[in-house]
Design an enzyme around this catalytic site. Structure first.
Site, PDB file in Angstrom:
ATOM      1  N   PRO A   1       0.792  -1.208   0.000  1.00 43.11           N
ATOM      2  CA  PRO A   1       0.000   0.000   0.000  1.00 43.11           C
ATOM      3  C   PRO A   1       0.830   1.267   0.000  1.00 43.11           C
ATOM      4  O   PRO A   1       1.713   1.444   0.827  1.00 43.11           O
ATOM      5  CB  PRO A   1      -0.778  -0.100   1.308  1.00 43.11           C
ATOM      6  CG  PRO A   1      -0.066  -1.135   2.121  1.00 43.11           C
ATOM      7  CD  PRO A   1       1.068  -1.659   1.349  1.00 43.11           C
ATOM      8  N   GLU A   2       0.505   2.133  -0.913  1.00 43.91           N
ATOM      9  CA  GLU A   2       0.981   3.504  -0.860  1.00 43.91           C
ATOM     10  C   GLU A   2      -0.224   4.351  -0.447  1.00 43.91           C
ATOM     11  O   GLU A   2      -1.263   3.816  -0.081  1.00 43.91           O
ATOM     12  CB  GLU A   2       1.553   3.915  -2.220  1.00 43.91           C
ATOM     13  CG  GLU A   2       2.722   3.029  -2.653  1.00 43.91           C
ATOM     14  CD  GLU A   2       3.372   3.475  -3.953  1.00 43.91           C
ATOM     15  OE1 GLU A   2       3.421   4.685  -4.202  1.00 43.91           O
ATOM     16  OE2 GLU A   2       3.812   2.607  -4.719  1.00 43.91           O
TER      17      GLU A   2
ATOM     18  N   HIS B   1      -1.763 -15.568   8.400  1.00 48.22           N
ATOM     19  CA  HIS B   1      -1.101 -14.292   8.665  1.00 48.22           C
ATOM     20  C   HIS B   1      -2.043 -13.228   9.212  1.00 48.22           C
ATOM     21  O   HIS B   1      -1.792 -12.043   9.076  1.00 48.22           O
ATOM     22  CB  HIS B   1      -0.408 -13.798   7.396  1.00 48.22           C
ATOM     23  CG  HIS B   1       0.603 -14.769   6.868  1.00 48.22           C
ATOM     24  ND1 HIS B   1       1.763 -15.076   7.552  1.00 48.22           N
ATOM     25  CD2 HIS B   1       0.614 -15.523   5.754  1.00 48.22           C
ATOM     26  CE1 HIS B   1       2.449 -15.966   6.860  1.00 48.22           C
ATOM     27  NE2 HIS B   1       1.779 -16.257   5.762  1.00 48.22           N
TER      28      HIS B   1
ATOM     29  N   ARG C   1       4.227 -10.462   5.319  1.00 48.15           N
ATOM     30  CA  ARG C   1       5.650 -10.127   5.488  1.00 48.15           C
ATOM     31  C   ARG C   1       5.953  -9.454   6.816  1.00 48.15           C
ATOM     32  O   ARG C   1       7.109  -9.279   7.168  1.00 48.15           O
ATOM     33  CB  ARG C   1       6.109  -9.252   4.321  1.00 48.15           C
ATOM     34  CG  ARG C   1       6.157 -10.025   3.025  1.00 48.15           C
ATOM     35  CD  ARG C   1       6.557  -9.160   1.867  1.00 48.15           C
ATOM     36  NE  ARG C   1       7.952  -8.771   1.926  1.00 48.15           N
ATOM     37  CZ  ARG C   1       8.534  -7.968   1.052  1.00 48.15           C
ATOM     38  NH1 ARG C   1       7.826  -7.474   0.060  1.00 48.15           N
ATOM     39  NH2 ARG C   1       9.789  -7.665   1.168  1.00 48.15           N
TER      40      ARG C   1
ATOM     41  N   ARG D   1      20.573  18.623  -2.956  1.00 47.73           N
ATOM     42  CA  ARG D   1      20.563  17.157  -3.030  1.00 47.73           C
ATOM     43  C   ARG D   1      20.923  16.682  -4.430  1.00 47.73           C
ATOM     44  O   ARG D   1      20.223  16.957  -5.403  1.00 47.73           O
ATOM     45  CB  ARG D   1      19.200  16.615  -2.585  1.00 47.73           C
ATOM     46  CG  ARG D   1      18.909  16.995  -1.145  1.00 47.73           C
ATOM     47  CD  ARG D   1      17.710  16.287  -0.596  1.00 47.73           C
ATOM     48  NE  ARG D   1      17.912  14.850  -0.471  1.00 47.73           N
ATOM     49  CZ  ARG D   1      17.067  14.054   0.167  1.00 47.73           C
ATOM     50  NH1 ARG D   1      15.969  14.558   0.716  1.00 47.73           N
ATOM     51  NH2 ARG D   1      17.295  12.768   0.254  1.00 47.73           N
TER      52      ARG D   1
END
Length: 271
Positions: free
Chosen positions: A2-3, A91, A110, A152
């Site tokens: 998920p984003e 899970h 995970r 950067r």
DNA sequence: CGCCAGGCCTGCACGC
DNA sequence: TGCGTGCAGGCCTGGC
């Protein structure tokens, strides 16, 4: 998984079903997530009423009055509503049992997700306090992108994925937004002009908004809180399309690796 | 078997 | 010395 769009889709699906509901019990079947699930979480949650369900970046925040349940779905987490007594699978690490016969269930193979508790203002939690502005807030714009990239030299894609710069943008949507903006993902961030930063900020927002409207992206096993798959993946312009024709110019989409993450772009449309 | 996968934190090395 | 920056590694399971 998920984003931001997937987390927001989950939030929108669950909020109307949860707000105002009382938590009868919380069940922790596995404490070993990215951080340990607090041992006393069931005691903290039992009897609480969910007042609000909000989102900050990719974190879901359940306002329980006396504190906030903070949830993160990691790479493989999914949160949805089941009926009490629904079979528990391998899970299924965490349940919120509501007093109306339904259960909010977290499944995360995970175990990169998080289940935390924070008394008081959740935005003060160390993990949330350092997050950059929400992409839909007025704080996030080309001026901010221009300012934070000046020194950067790292690739612009890695800046977009830095949650301290802007909240919620992961690998898929960084790839997609850069294509829409016509910017090469490997461009050193400090080389972007202010005008290009303006375009990029706009495209980040557009991409996330379009994905939310589509119900998020369903890859592998992701489905939304209603059990329905999102379908933004059918609108991907570059992500996962290496070797396929660019939808804009017909040229071949190229794949490179940046910081151990796959990057896809069109060499012709992105400069 | 090795590699890859939607996240993100930590620790280390480096340069100013 | 201190800070920002840029990497690599680590946390896990599952699928190809």
């Amino acid at each position: 998984m998920p984003e931001l769009p997937e987390v927001e889709t989950t939030r929108r699906g669950l909020a109307p079903l949860l707000v105002g509901k009382r938590i009868k019990a919380a069940i922790v079947r596995h404490h070993g997530l990215r951080q340990p699930v607090p041992r006393n979480l069931p005691q903290l949650l039992a009897g609480a009423t969910i007042r609000k369900l909000t989102r900050r970046g990719k974190y879901l925040l359940f306002d329980c009055g006396t504190g906030t349940l903070i949830l993160h779905l990691g790479m493989s987490g999914r949160l949805w509503l089941v009926k009490a007594g629904a079979p528990v699978e391998k899970h299924d690490h965490f349940d919120l049992v509501l007093d109306n016969g339904t259960v909010v269930r977290l499944r995360d193979p995970r175990r990169f997700g998080l289940v935390l508790w924070h008394p008081g203002d959740p935005l003060d939690h160390p993990l949330l306090a350092a997050i950059g502005p929400e992409p839909f807030s007025s704080e996030f714009d080309g001026a901010l992108l221009h300012r934070v990239t000046r020194k950067r030299s790292v690739a612009i894609k890695q800046v977009l994925m830095d949650s301290h710069v802007v909240a919620g943008v992961g690998n898929i949507y960084a790839n997609e937004a850069l294509f829409r903006a016509g910017i090469r993902p490997a461009t050193p961030a400090q080389r972007l002009t202010r005008a290009r930063c303006d375009v990029l900020a706009e495209k980040v927002r557009d991409t996330l908004q379009d994905a939310i409207v589509a119900g998020g992206s369903s890859l592998r096993d992701y489905v939304g809180s209603d059990g329905l798959a999102g379908n933004f993946q059918s609108q991907f312009l570059v992500y996962g399309r290496a070797g396929q024709p660019c939808r804009r110019c017909g040229g071949s989409i190229k794949e490179i690796r940046q910081g151990q993450r796959a990057t896809c772009y069109c060499p012709h449309c992105q400069k």
